[in-house]
Design a protein around this motif. Structure first.
Motif, PDB file in Angstrom:
ATOM      1  N   SER A  59      95.212   7.132  30.052  1.00 24.71           N
ATOM      2  CA  SER A  59      95.675   8.024  28.995  1.00 24.71           C
ATOM      3  C   SER A  59      96.964   7.526  28.382  1.00 24.71           C
ATOM      4  N   ALA A  60      97.863   7.015  29.242  1.00 23.69           N
ATOM      5  CA  ALA A  60      99.131   6.503  28.737  1.00 23.69           C
ATOM      6  C   ALA A  60      98.921   5.282  27.869  1.00 23.69           C
ATOM      7  N   ILE A  61      98.001   4.431  28.293  1.00 23.05           N
ATOM      8  CA  ILE A  61      97.728   3.232  27.506  1.00 23.05           C
ATOM      9  C   ILE A  61      97.131   3.609  26.156  1.00 23.05           C
ATOM     10  N   LYS A  62      96.206   4.582  26.159  1.00 23.74           N
ATOM     11  CA  LYS A  62      95.589   5.007  24.907  1.00 23.74           C
ATOM     12  C   LYS A  62      96.625   5.560  23.932  1.00 23.74           C
ATOM     13  N   SER A  63      97.676   6.195  24.475  1.00 18.38           N
ATOM     14  CA  SER A  63      98.674   6.787  23.592  1.00 18.38           C
ATOM     15  C   SER A  63      99.400   5.734  22.781  1.00 18.38           C
ATOM     16  N   ARG A  64      99.403   4.527  23.266  1.00 20.18           N
ATOM     17  CA  ARG A  64     100.040   3.444  22.516  1.00 20.18           C
ATOM     18  C   ARG A  64      99.245   3.062  21.283  1.00 20.18           C
ATOM     19  N   SER A  65      97.991   3.430  21.246  1.00 21.38           N
ATOM     20  CA  SER A  65      97.136   3.110  20.104  1.00 21.38           C
ATOM     21  C   SER A  65      96.692   4.364  19.357  1.00 21.38           C
ATOM     22  N   ALA A  66      97.303   5.484  19.675  1.00 25.43           N
ATOM     23  CA  ALA A  66      96.925   6.727  19.003  1.00 25.43           C
ATOM     24  C   ALA A  66      97.482   6.752  17.590  1.00 25.43           C
ATOM     25  N   PRO A  67      96.691   7.151  16.607  1.00 21.96           N
ATOM     26  CA  PRO A  67      97.179   7.211  15.225  1.00 21.96           C
ATOM     27  C   PRO A  67      98.343   8.184  15.075  1.00 21.96           C
ATOM     28  N   LEU A  68      99.246   7.867  14.154  1.00 20.17           N
ATOM     29  CA  LEU A  68     100.371   8.736  13.819  1.00 20.17           C
ATOM     30  C   LEU A  68     100.128   9.333  12.430  1.00 20.17           C
ATOM     31  N   PRO A  69     100.464  10.603  12.206  1.00 15.38           N
ATOM     32  CA  PRO A  69     100.217  11.234  10.908  1.00 15.38           C
ATOM     33  C   PRO A  69     101.181  10.746   9.841  1.00 15.38           C
ATOM     34  N   GLY A 103      99.421   2.491   0.971  1.00 15.76           N
ATOM     35  CA  GLY A 103     100.801   2.912   0.815  1.00 15.76           C
ATOM     36  C   GLY A 103     101.515   3.128   2.134  1.00 15.76           C
ATOM     37  N   LEU A 104     100.759   3.366   3.207  1.00 15.70           N
ATOM     38  CA  LEU A 104     101.375   3.585   4.516  1.00 15.70           C
ATOM     39  C   LEU A 104     101.876   2.293   5.151  1.00 15.70           C
ATOM     40  N   SER A 105     101.632   1.173   4.492  1.00 13.73           N
ATOM     41  CA  SER A 105     102.222  -0.080   4.957  1.00 13.73           C
ATOM     42  C   SER A 105     103.750  -0.011   4.919  1.00 13.73           C
ATOM     43  N   PHE A 106     104.284   0.911   4.095  1.00 11.59           N
ATOM     44  CA  PHE A 106     105.732   1.068   3.975  1.00 11.59           C
ATOM     45  C   PHE A 106     106.243   2.339   4.661  1.00 11.59           C
ATOM     46  N   ALA A 119      91.648   3.844  17.430  1.00 13.03           N
ATOM     47  CA  ALA A 119      92.557   3.252  18.411  1.00 13.03           C
ATOM     48  C   ALA A 119      92.254   1.771  18.625  1.00 13.03           C
ATOM     49  N   SER A 120      90.959   1.407  18.652  1.00 14.06           N
ATOM     50  CA  SER A 120      90.611  -0.003  18.848  1.00 14.06           C
ATOM     51  C   SER A 120      91.003  -0.832  17.626  1.00 14.06           C
ATOM     52  N   GLY A 121      90.935  -0.216  16.438  1.00 13.69           N
ATOM     53  CA  GLY A 121      91.391  -0.913  15.237  1.00 13.69           C
ATOM     54  C   GLY A 121      92.885  -1.176  15.276  1.00 13.69           C
ATOM     55  N   ILE A 122      93.632  -0.184  15.724  1.00 12.50           N
ATOM     56  CA  ILE A 122      95.085  -0.355  15.868  1.00 12.50           C
ATOM     57  C   ILE A 122      95.381  -1.437  16.898  1.00 12.50           C
ATOM     58  N   GLU A 123      94.661  -1.375  18.009  1.00  6.12           N
ATOM     59  CA  GLU A 123      94.885  -2.344  19.090  1.00  6.12           C
ATOM     60  C   GLU A 123      94.581  -3.768  18.621  1.00  6.12           C
ATOM     61  N   TRP A 124      93.525  -3.943  17.823  1.00 11.50           N
ATOM     62  CA  TRP A 124      93.214  -5.287  17.327  1.00 11.50           C
ATOM     63  C   TRP A 124      94.349  -5.821  16.460  1.00 11.50           C
ATOM     64  N   HIS A 125      94.914  -4.985  15.610  1.00 12.58           N
ATOM     65  CA  HIS A 125      95.998  -5.431  14.740  1.00 12.58           C
ATOM     66  C   HIS A 125      97.234  -5.847  15.528  1.00 12.58           C
ATOM     67  N   THR A 126      97.542  -5.122  16.611  1.00 10.67           N
ATOM     68  CA  THR A 126      98.731  -5.472  17.381  1.00 10.67           C
ATOM     69  C   THR A 126      98.476  -6.664  18.306  1.00 10.67           C
ATOM     70  N   THR A 154     104.479   0.978  16.246  1.00 15.65           N
ATOM     71  CA  THR A 154     104.654   2.227  15.520  1.00 15.65           C
ATOM     72  C   THR A 154     104.101   2.122  14.109  1.00 15.65           C
ATOM     73  N   SER A 155     104.415   1.022  13.438  1.00 15.57           N
ATOM     74  CA  SER A 155     103.916   0.834  12.083  1.00 15.57           C
ATOM     75  C   SER A 155     102.395   0.724  12.068  1.00 15.57           C
ATOM     76  N   ALA A 156     101.849   0.010  13.037  1.00 15.50           N
ATOM     77  CA  ALA A 156     100.392  -0.138  13.107  1.00 15.50           C
ATOM     78  C   ALA A 156      99.712   1.211  13.300  1.00 15.50           C
ATOM     79  N   ARG A 157     100.314   2.076  14.101  1.00 15.19           N
ATOM     80  CA  ARG A 157      99.703   3.376  14.403  1.00 15.19           C
ATOM     81  C   ARG A 157      99.641   4.288  13.177  1.00 15.19           C
ATOM     82  N   VAL A 158     100.536   4.089  12.222  1.00 18.41           N
ATOM     83  CA  VAL A 158     100.480   4.924  11.022  1.00 18.41           C
ATOM     84  C   VAL A 158      99.747   4.238   9.878  1.00 18.41           C
ATOM     85  N   SER A 159      99.815   2.913   9.794  1.00 17.33           N
ATOM     86  CA  SER A 159      99.237   2.218   8.645  1.00 17.33           C
ATOM     87  C   SER A 159      97.768   1.838   8.823  1.00 17.33           C
ATOM     88  N   VAL A 160      97.370   1.459  10.022  1.00 17.18           N
ATOM     89  CA  VAL A 160      96.003   0.957  10.231  1.00 17.18           C
ATOM     90  C   VAL A 160      94.926   2.019   9.982  1.00 17.18           C
TER      91      VAL A 160
END
Length: 409
Positions: A73-83, A129-132, A262-269, A278-284
């Motif tokens: 669960s803790a590991i998954k939180s690292r890839s959880a999307p941010l609003p 736009g969330l890239s910024f 989450a897997s998409g975020i993880e691939w980017h990082t 942090t940026s990946a979690r909001v932009s990806v």
């Protein structure tokens, strides 16, 4: 063991020095990655080791965190999307009708205060736009009265294009001229929405393709005198044209879909496409969409391969336009090797400000949002004209009697 042997052992063992403390090896000293996610406890100490009461009940130690969530669960939180609303105060839609299509422009916005500048960003191809987003949070820490407008370009993010029949447009006009006009339209639409009598001082910041777009806006003077300065992030004409040759290869090796956000975020990082979690979690998440044909599978929102007819149009002549356009100029690169001959000459002539982040990847504003924000804030301050006091006009001095017309004594 006889009584004599027991007595001998007790006597001699009591004379031995105390057992030295165990020195943990390097591996034992290293905290698991998951520990970094856990909040520290003020009760954590070496004296809080587990102990037993007189009845044998185990007393859990705060340092052992027996009641923490499982490691997975803790590991998954690292890839959880941010609003998105953790980073911007609002998002807006502006309808723009053309003879052939209707574009519903989507933007993220944190408005400036009455005296603050408006930083207008434009993302690169395939981004949103969330890239910024992370950059925005850092910038507003430095310039609290500033605002940030970060639109999704047509064909990207939540911006949609439909035909006159209301169906999604099968083709997208992503020419440089069109994208520049879109950006100017969005800025003026925000002006009308916010009921501003005039636009605030504007600084344009564009990444990759976005760098070409903001340069085009500056070159064509689409925002008039409101444009104070513009900055380009990690793109120059020469290296961009070279990179296009390997774009097809890159797209063929990139995953076509992901089983979850989450897997998409993880691939980017993990691929270091984006080096800031942090940026990946909001932009990806804004780059992906749930597949209509295979629900639960996340595919790319933007078909980058379909944009190939526009690639050369985006970057041809970029260096010349960047150097010739009016306004302060910033070029922020991930390496000096990206400079082409024309920009090298311009740099030696002092025509623009150059900043290099050698530790960043291509997405400099995502990899190092705080450093990028600091550079942009300093860039704005150097070009800020709000405190500029101009000398009085000659006509005004004559009217005030402080200066006589030419020919009079």
């Amino acid at each position: 063991m006889s009584d004599l042997q027991r007595s001998f052992a007790r006597t001699h063992l009591s004379r031995l020095p105390p057992e030295p403390p165990t020195i943990p090896d390097e591996q034992g000293e290293e905290q698991d990655d998951v520990d970094d996610l856990r909040p520290g406890s003020p009760n954590d100490s070496s004296s809080s080791a587990s102990s037993a009461s007189s009845t044998g009940t185990v007393v859990p130690s705060p340092s052992r965190k027996l009641f923490e969530k499982p490691r997975s669960s803790a590991i998954k939180s690292r890839s959880a999307p941010l609003p998105w609303d953790d980073f911007f105060s609002q998002d807006l839609y502006f309808e723009h009708k053309t003879p052939s299509d209707t574009i519903n422009h989507h933007v993220y916005l944190t408005p400036p205060s009455a005296s603050g500048p408006l930083i207008v960003t434009h993302h690169g191809a395939g981004s949103s736009g969330l890239s910024f987003a992370a950059f925005t949070t850092e910038l507003l820490k430095i310039i609290p009265n500033a605002g940030v407008l970060s639109p999704d370009a047509r064909g990207h993010g939540l911006t949609t294009t439909t035909t006159s029949t209301g169906n999604p447009s099968p083709t997208q006009d992503l020419s440089l001229t069109t994208l520049a006009e879109d950006l100017a339209f969005v800025v003026n639409a925000v002006k009308a929405h916010m009921k501003w009598s005039t636009l605030p001082d504007i600084v344009l910041i564009g990444h990759s393709l976005g760098g070409a777009v903001v340069t085009e806006v500056a070159h064509e003077r689409l925002l008039g005198t409101s444009l104070l300065a513009y900055g380009v992030l990690d793109v120059v004409e020469g290296s961009a044209m070279d990179a296009l040759k390997s774009m097809d290869t890159y797209l063929s090796t990139r995953p076509k879909s992901f089983p979850s956000l989450a897997s998409g975020i993880e691939w980017h990082t993990k691929s270091r496409t984006i080096r800031n979690a942090t940026s990946a979690r909001v932009s990806v998440p804004s780059l992906l969409q749930d597949s209509k044909t295979k629900p639960g599978t996340w595919t790319w929102r933007t078909d980058l391969a379909a944009t190939k007819p526009f690639w050369e149009d985006w970057f041809i002549g970029l260096s010349k336009k960047f150097l010739e356009s009016r306004g302060g100029k910033l070029l922020l690169l991930a390496g000096t090797d990206r400079l082409d001959k024309e920009l090298m000459i311009g740099q030696m002539q002092g025509k623009y400000q150059l900043q290099v982040f050698p530790d960043a990847g291509h997405f400099v504003q995502e990899d190092q949002p705080a450093k990028t924000a600091n550079v942009v804030a300093d860039f704005y301050r150097r070009n800020d004209r709000s405190g500029l006091v101009l000398p009085p006009k000659v006509d005004d001095l004559i009217k005030q009697g402080k200066l006589k017309p030419a020919g009079q004594k």
